[in-house]
Scaffold this motif. Structure first.
Motif, PDB file in Angstrom:
ATOM      1  N   MET A   1      -7.707  39.954 -24.793  1.00 26.49           N
ATOM      2  CA  MET A   1      -6.445  40.547 -24.406  1.00 26.49           C
ATOM      3  C   MET A   1      -5.330  39.547 -24.745  1.00 26.49           C
ATOM      4  N   SER A   2      -4.328  40.024 -25.459  1.00 28.68           N
ATOM      5  CA  SER A   2      -3.241  39.137 -25.860  1.00 28.68           C
ATOM      6  C   SER A   2      -2.277  38.903 -24.695  1.00 28.68           C
ATOM      7  N   MET A   3      -1.432  37.926 -24.857  1.00 32.69           N
ATOM      8  CA  MET A   3      -0.451  37.598 -23.819  1.00 32.69           C
ATOM      9  C   MET A   3       0.501  38.776 -23.582  1.00 32.69           C
ATOM     10  N   MET A   4       0.913  39.467 -24.641  1.00 34.41           N
ATOM     11  CA  MET A   4       1.813  40.612 -24.498  1.00 34.41           C
ATOM     12  C   MET A   4       1.150  41.722 -23.691  1.00 34.41           C
ATOM     13  N   ASP A   5      -0.132  41.950 -23.913  1.00 34.87           N
ATOM     14  CA  ASP A   5      -0.850  42.965 -23.144  1.00 34.87           C
ATOM     15  C   ASP A   5      -0.887  42.595 -21.665  1.00 34.87           C
ATOM     16  N   LYS A   6      -1.095  41.319 -21.374  1.00 29.42           N
ATOM     17  CA  LYS A   6      -1.114  40.860 -19.984  1.00 29.42           C
ATOM     18  C   LYS A   6       0.238  41.053 -19.319  1.00 29.42           C
ATOM     19  N   ILE A   7       1.312  40.711 -20.047  1.00 25.10           N
ATOM     20  CA  ILE A   7       2.658  40.879 -19.492  1.00 25.10           C
ATOM     21  C   ILE A   7       2.951  42.353 -19.248  1.00 25.10           C
ATOM     22  N   LYS A   8       2.608  43.197 -20.220  1.00 23.52           N
ATOM     23  CA  LYS A   8       2.839  44.637 -20.067  1.00 23.52           C
ATOM     24  C   LYS A   8       2.081  45.193 -18.863  1.00 23.52           C
ATOM     25  N   SER A   9       0.850  44.757 -18.670  1.00 22.00           N
ATOM     26  CA  SER A   9       0.073  45.275 -17.544  1.00 22.00           C
ATOM     27  C   SER A   9       0.663  44.794 -16.213  1.00 22.00           C
ATOM     28  N   MET A  10       1.190  43.580 -16.178  1.00 25.43           N
ATOM     29  CA  MET A  10       1.807  43.086 -14.946  1.00 25.43           C
ATOM     30  C   MET A  10       3.100  43.837 -14.627  1.00 25.43           C
ATOM     31  N   ASP A  42      22.553  41.892 -27.519  1.00 31.69           N
ATOM     32  CA  ASP A  42      22.359  43.307 -27.196  1.00 31.69           C
ATOM     33  C   ASP A  42      21.154  43.879 -27.939  1.00 31.69           C
ATOM     34  N   THR A  43      21.012  43.510 -29.205  1.00 27.61           N
ATOM     35  CA  THR A  43      19.863  43.964 -29.982  1.00 27.61           C
ATOM     36  C   THR A  43      18.568  43.449 -29.370  1.00 27.61           C
ATOM     37  N   GLY A  44      18.563  42.187 -28.978  1.00 29.45           N
ATOM     38  CA  GLY A  44      17.383  41.599 -28.342  1.00 29.45           C
ATOM     39  C   GLY A  44      17.046  42.286 -27.030  1.00 29.45           C
ATOM     40  N   GLN A  45      18.076  42.616 -26.251  1.00 31.69           N
ATOM     41  CA  GLN A  45      17.847  43.313 -24.985  1.00 31.69           C
ATOM     42  C   GLN A  45      17.215  44.676 -25.224  1.00 31.69           C
ATOM     43  N   GLU A  46      17.697  45.401 -26.199  1.00 33.22           N
ATOM     44  CA  GLU A  46      17.143  46.722 -26.487  1.00 33.22           C
ATOM     45  C   GLU A  46      15.677  46.618 -26.926  1.00 33.22           C
ATOM     46  N   LYS A  47      15.379  45.619 -27.748  1.00 32.72           N
ATOM     47  CA  LYS A  47      13.990  45.444 -28.203  1.00 32.72           C
ATOM     48  C   LYS A  47      13.078  45.073 -27.033  1.00 32.72           C
ATOM     49  N   ARG A  49      13.585  45.955 -23.904  1.00 30.67           N
ATOM     50  CA  ARG A  49      13.426  47.182 -23.109  1.00 30.67           C
ATOM     51  C   ARG A  49      12.404  48.108 -23.745  1.00 30.67           C
ATOM     52  N   ASP A  50      12.454  48.229 -25.061  1.00 34.15           N
ATOM     53  CA  ASP A  50      11.476  49.068 -25.759  1.00 34.15           C
ATOM     54  C   ASP A  50      10.066  48.521 -25.567  1.00 34.15           C
ATOM     55  N   GLN A  51       9.923  47.217 -25.631  1.00 35.31           N
ATOM     56  CA  GLN A  51       8.618  46.570 -25.534  1.00 35.31           C
ATOM     57  C   GLN A  51       8.031  46.674 -24.123  1.00 35.31           C
TER      58      GLN A  51
END
Length: 64
Positions: A1-10, A42-47, A49-51
């Motif tokens: 499980m990648s770090m991004m998956d762990k963050i998303k699940s939390m 602003d672009t970074g914030q939107e990305k 939020r999408d993530q």
């Protein structure tokens, strides 16, 4: 499980809190840079939020 998956699940089920954190962080960066990089922030914030599932929902109207 990648770090991004762990963050998303939390963050699952806490999208509004994640959105508040993303917004606060962007505001802090804008303040520190005196708005010099507002477009990029602003672009970074939107990305982020999408993530992480924040984004525009029923309680968040579209930004101009």
């Amino acid at each position: 499980m990648s770090m991004m998956d762990k963050i998303k699940s939390m963050l699952k089920g806490h999208e509004s809190q994640a959105d508040k954190g993303i917004e606060k962080t962007g505001d802090m960066v804008d303040d520190k840079t005196q708005g010099k990089y507002k477009g990029q922030v602003d672009t970074g914030q939107e990305k982020m939020r999408d993530q992480f599932g924040g984004g525009q929902g029923q309680d968040r109207p579209p930004q101009p």
